[in-house]
Design an enzyme around this catalytic site. Structure first.
Site, PDB file in Angstrom:
ATOM      1  N   GLU A  22       0.826  -1.209   0.000  1.00 54.47           N
ATOM      2  CA  GLU A  22       0.000   0.000   0.000  1.00 54.47           C
ATOM      3  C   GLU A  22       0.864   1.265   0.000  1.00 54.47           C
ATOM      4  O   GLU A  22       0.500   2.272  -0.600  1.00 54.47           O
ATOM      5  CB  GLU A  22      -0.910  -0.029   1.241  1.00 54.47           C
ATOM      6  CG  GLU A  22      -1.726   1.214   1.479  1.00 54.47           C
ATOM      7  CD  GLU A  22      -2.732   1.483   0.366  1.00 54.47           C
ATOM      8  OE1 GLU A  22      -3.133   0.530  -0.323  1.00 54.47           O
ATOM      9  OE2 GLU A  22      -3.111   2.657   0.201  1.00 54.47           O
ATOM     10  N   TYR A  25       7.818   4.361   1.788  1.00 55.07           N
ATOM     11  CA  TYR A  25       8.252   5.744   1.992  1.00 55.07           C
ATOM     12  C   TYR A  25       9.594   5.777   2.714  1.00 55.07           C
ATOM     13  O   TYR A  25       9.798   5.072   3.710  1.00 55.07           O
ATOM     14  CB  TYR A  25       7.219   6.516   2.826  1.00 55.07           C
ATOM     15  CG  TYR A  25       7.618   7.950   3.079  1.00 55.07           C
ATOM     16  CD1 TYR A  25       7.419   8.921   2.107  1.00 55.07           C
ATOM     17  CD2 TYR A  25       8.198   8.324   4.289  1.00 55.07           C
ATOM     18  CE1 TYR A  25       7.801  10.238   2.327  1.00 55.07           C
ATOM     19  CE2 TYR A  25       8.584   9.645   4.517  1.00 55.07           C
ATOM     20  CZ  TYR A  25       8.377  10.596   3.529  1.00 55.07           C
ATOM     21  OH  TYR A  25       8.751  11.897   3.740  1.00 55.07           O
ATOM     22  N   VAL A  26      10.499   6.597   2.190  1.00 51.43           N
ATOM     23  CA  VAL A  26      11.781   6.857   2.852  1.00 51.43           C
ATOM     24  C   VAL A  26      11.884   8.373   3.044  1.00 51.43           C
ATOM     25  O   VAL A  26      11.632   9.144   2.094  1.00 51.43           O
ATOM     26  CB  VAL A  26      12.972   6.336   2.009  1.00 51.43           C
ATOM     27  CG1 VAL A  26      14.304   6.735   2.632  1.00 51.43           C
ATOM     28  CG2 VAL A  26      12.891   4.814   1.869  1.00 51.43           C
ATOM     29  N   GLY A  32      18.342   7.426  -1.444  1.00 51.29           N
ATOM     30  CA  GLY A  32      19.557   7.164  -2.218  1.00 51.29           C
ATOM     31  C   GLY A  32      20.603   6.355  -1.477  1.00 51.29           C
ATOM     32  O   GLY A  32      21.744   6.261  -1.911  1.00 51.29           O
ATOM     33  N   GLY A  34      19.854   3.098  -0.342  1.00 52.19           N
ATOM     34  CA  GLY A  34      19.497   1.687  -0.409  1.00 52.19           C
ATOM     35  C   GLY A  34      18.377   1.269   0.533  1.00 52.19           C
ATOM     36  O   GLY A  34      18.012   0.085   0.580  1.00 52.19           O
ATOM     37  N   GLY A  36      15.078   2.237   0.516  1.00 51.63           N
ATOM     38  CA  GLY A  36      13.854   1.907  -0.213  1.00 51.63           C
ATOM     39  C   GLY A  36      13.943   0.519  -0.836  1.00 51.63           C
ATOM     40  O   GLY A  36      13.007  -0.283  -0.748  1.00 51.63           O
ATOM     41  N   ASN A  63       4.321  10.420 -10.543  1.00 54.05           N
ATOM     42  CA  ASN A  63       5.436  10.053  -9.655  1.00 54.05           C
ATOM     43  C   ASN A  63       6.511   9.297 -10.437  1.00 54.05           C
ATOM     44  O   ASN A  63       6.803   8.122 -10.182  1.00 54.05           O
ATOM     45  CB  ASN A  63       4.898   9.223  -8.495  1.00 54.05           C
ATOM     46  CG  ASN A  63       5.881   9.125  -7.334  1.00 54.05           C
ATOM     47  OD1 ASN A  63       7.037   9.528  -7.478  1.00 54.05           O
ATOM     48  ND2 ASN A  63       5.439   8.597  -6.214  1.00 54.05           N
ATOM     49  N   TYR A  70      10.884   1.530  -9.449  1.00 55.48           N
ATOM     50  CA  TYR A  70      10.314   0.181  -9.529  1.00 55.48           C
ATOM     51  C   TYR A  70      10.673  -0.517 -10.840  1.00 55.48           C
ATOM     52  O   TYR A  70      10.972  -1.711 -10.853  1.00 55.48           O
ATOM     53  CB  TYR A  70       8.786   0.240  -9.388  1.00 55.48           C
ATOM     54  CG  TYR A  70       8.322   0.710  -8.036  1.00 55.48           C
ATOM     55  CD1 TYR A  70       8.707   0.051  -6.869  1.00 55.48           C
ATOM     56  CD2 TYR A  70       7.483   1.812  -7.905  1.00 55.48           C
ATOM     57  CE1 TYR A  70       8.291   0.482  -5.622  1.00 55.48           C
ATOM     58  CE2 TYR A  70       7.058   2.245  -6.652  1.00 55.48           C
ATOM     59  CZ  TYR A  70       7.463   1.575  -5.521  1.00 55.48           C
ATOM     60  OH  TYR A  70       7.048   1.996  -4.285  1.00 55.48           O
ATOM     61  N   GLU A  82      -1.062  -4.227 -19.958  1.00 55.79           N
ATOM     62  CA  GLU A  82      -2.339  -4.940 -19.935  1.00 55.79           C
ATOM     63  C   GLU A  82      -3.547  -4.005 -19.911  1.00 55.79           C
ATOM     64  O   GLU A  82      -4.682  -4.464 -19.992  1.00 55.79           O
ATOM     65  CB  GLU A  82      -2.384  -5.891 -18.723  1.00 55.79           C
ATOM     66  CG  GLU A  82      -1.314  -6.986 -18.794  1.00 55.79           C
ATOM     67  CD  GLU A  82      -1.432  -7.995 -17.656  1.00 55.79           C
ATOM     68  OE1 GLU A  82      -2.417  -7.952 -16.895  1.00 55.79           O
ATOM     69  OE2 GLU A  82      -0.515  -8.827 -17.535  1.00 55.79           O
TER      70      GLU A  82
HETATM   71  C1  LIG Z   1      10.775   5.648  -3.950  1.00 54.49           C
HETATM   72  C2  LIG Z   1      11.602   5.652  -2.657  1.00 54.49           C
HETATM   73  C3  LIG Z   1      10.940   4.744  -1.623  1.00 54.49           C
HETATM   74  C4  LIG Z   1      13.024   5.109  -2.999  1.00 54.49           C
HETATM   75  O1  LIG Z   1      13.754   4.995  -1.767  1.00 54.49           O
HETATM   76  P1  LIG Z   1      15.336   5.204  -1.692  1.00 54.49           P
HETATM   77  O2  LIG Z   1      15.776   4.766  -0.343  1.00 54.49           O
HETATM   78  O3  LIG Z   1      15.695   6.570  -2.114  1.00 54.49           O
HETATM   79  O4  LIG Z   1      15.841   4.205  -2.843  1.00 54.49           O
HETATM   80  P2  LIG Z   1      17.181   3.363  -2.808  1.00 54.49           P
HETATM   81  O5  LIG Z   1      18.282   4.249  -2.292  1.00 54.49           O
HETATM   82  O6  LIG Z   1      16.954   2.101  -2.076  1.00 54.49           O
HETATM   83  O7  LIG Z   1      17.402   3.044  -4.330  1.00 54.49           O
HETATM   84  C5  LIG Z   1      17.569   1.697  -4.699  1.00 54.49           C
HETATM   85  C6  LIG Z   1      17.893   1.617  -6.147  1.00 54.49           C
HETATM   86  O8  LIG Z   1      16.937   2.306  -6.954  1.00 54.49           O
HETATM   87  C7  LIG Z   1      17.596   3.287  -7.738  1.00 54.49           C
HETATM   88  N1  LIG Z   1      16.750   4.470  -7.798  1.00 54.49           N
HETATM   89  C8  LIG Z   1      16.312   5.210  -6.760  1.00 54.49           C
HETATM   90  N2  LIG Z   1      15.578   6.229  -7.215  1.00 54.49           N
HETATM   91  C9  LIG Z   1      15.572   6.101  -8.566  1.00 54.49           C
HETATM   92  C10 LIG Z   1      15.017   6.854  -9.631  1.00 54.49           C
HETATM   93  N3  LIG Z   1      14.318   7.971  -9.403  1.00 54.49           N
HETATM   94  N4  LIG Z   1      15.184   6.421 -10.892  1.00 54.49           N
HETATM   95  C11 LIG Z   1      15.894   5.298 -11.167  1.00 54.49           C
HETATM   96  N5  LIG Z   1      16.458   4.558 -10.206  1.00 54.49           N
HETATM   97  C12 LIG Z   1      16.294   4.965  -8.926  1.00 54.49           C
HETATM   98  C13 LIG Z   1      18.903   3.569  -7.034  1.00 54.49           C
HETATM   99  O9  LIG Z   1      19.876   4.028  -7.955  1.00 54.49           O
HETATM  100  C14 LIG Z   1      19.243   2.216  -6.497  1.00 54.49           C
HETATM  101  O10 LIG Z   1      19.779   1.393  -7.543  1.00 54.49           O
HETATM  102  P3  LIG Z   1      20.821   0.203  -7.228  1.00 54.49           P
HETATM  103  O11 LIG Z   1      20.068  -0.812  -6.427  1.00 54.49           O
HETATM  104  O12 LIG Z   1      21.200  -0.291  -8.585  1.00 54.49           O
HETATM  105  O13 LIG Z   1      21.939   0.845  -6.465  1.00 54.49           O
HETATM  106  C15 LIG Z   1      11.771   7.088  -2.107  1.00 54.49           C
HETATM  107  O14 LIG Z   1      12.270   7.928  -3.117  1.00 54.49           O
HETATM  108  C16 LIG Z   1      10.507   7.705  -1.540  1.00 54.49           C
HETATM  109  O15 LIG Z   1      10.163   7.495  -0.367  1.00 54.49           O
HETATM  110  N6  LIG Z   1       9.793   8.487  -2.351  1.00 54.49           N
HETATM  111  C17 LIG Z   1       8.611   9.222  -1.873  1.00 54.49           C
HETATM  112  C18 LIG Z   1       7.479   8.304  -1.536  1.00 54.49           C
HETATM  113  C19 LIG Z   1       6.966   7.583  -2.729  1.00 54.49           C
HETATM  114  O16 LIG Z   1       6.700   8.206  -3.760  1.00 54.49           O
HETATM  115  N7  LIG Z   1       6.822   6.266  -2.575  1.00 54.49           N
HETATM  116  C20 LIG Z   1       6.316   5.430  -3.608  1.00 54.49           C
HETATM  117  C21 LIG Z   1       4.829   5.392  -3.567  1.00 54.49           C
HETATM  118  S1  LIG Z   1       4.224   4.115  -4.615  1.00 54.49           S
END
Ligand SMILES: CC(C)(COP(=O)(O)OP(=O)(O)OC[C@H]1O[C@@H](n2cnc3c(N)ncnc32)[C@H](O)[C@@H]1OP(=O)(O)O)[C@@H](O)C(=O)NCCC(=O)NCCS
Length: 104
Positions: A22, A25-26, A32, A34, A36, A63, A70, A82
């Site tokens: 659901e 969030y980080v 950045g 790791g 998430g 977003n 993802y 799909e």
């Molecule tokens: C999406 C979110 C959870 C990512 O968390 P994070 O801790 O910054 O991500 P990570 O540092 O774990 O990144 C992991 C990998 O994804 C990649 N990545 C992260 N952001 C990226 C982006 N915008 N585009 C492409 N790759 C990305 C990183 O390079 C890393 O790659 P690697 O495994 O090859 O080193 C965070 O940005 C967030 O909380 N966003 C706001 C809330 C949100 O929108 N959540 C999603 C709702 S569905």
């Protein structure tokens, strides 16, 4: 706390149990690093331990950072591939629908 994920289990008629994420969030200052990816992997691990065949979730179309996150992890964009529409009953529409239910 630096982040969280919220998930629950759902069922597909044909595929069986899935885990639905659901929220993921980080906090901005911890992104950045790791975290998430770690939370996402943990939800996948929990799902696999519970015999889930899918990890499913929704992302808003604006977003793009999260969509990219993802997709680079291997998620499939079901809207693109799909054509699924995400639908919801709420408010008066939900009240009306519930009020029209047949007697048990
Ligand atoms: C999406 C979110 C959870 C990512 O968390 P994070 O801790 O910054 O991500 P990570 O540092 O774990 O990144 C992991 C990998 O994804 C990649 N990545 C992260 N952001 C990226 C982006 N915008 N585009 C492409 N790759 C990305 C990183 O390079 C890393 O790659 P690697 O495994 O090859 O080193 C965070 O940005 C967030 O909380 N966003 C706001 C809330 C949100 O929108 N959540 C999603 C709702 S569905």
């Amino acid at each position: 706390m630096v982040g969280y994920s919220l998930y629950f289990f759902t069922y597909s008629t044909w595929k069986g149990r899935s885990v639905f994420m659901e929220d993921l969030y980080v906090m901005p200052e911890y992104r950045g690093k790791g975290i998430g990816k770690g939370l996402l992997s943990k939800v996948a691990q929990v799902g696999k331990e519970k015999q889930c065949v899918r990890l499913q979730f929704s992302v808003l179309d604006w977003n793009t950072p999260s969509l990219d996150f993802y997709i680079t992890k291997g998620a499939q964009d079901l809207t693109a591939s799909e054509g699924w529409h995400s639908l919801r009953f709420s408010g008066e529409a939900l009240d009306k629908l519930a009020s029209e239910a047949p007697e048990d």
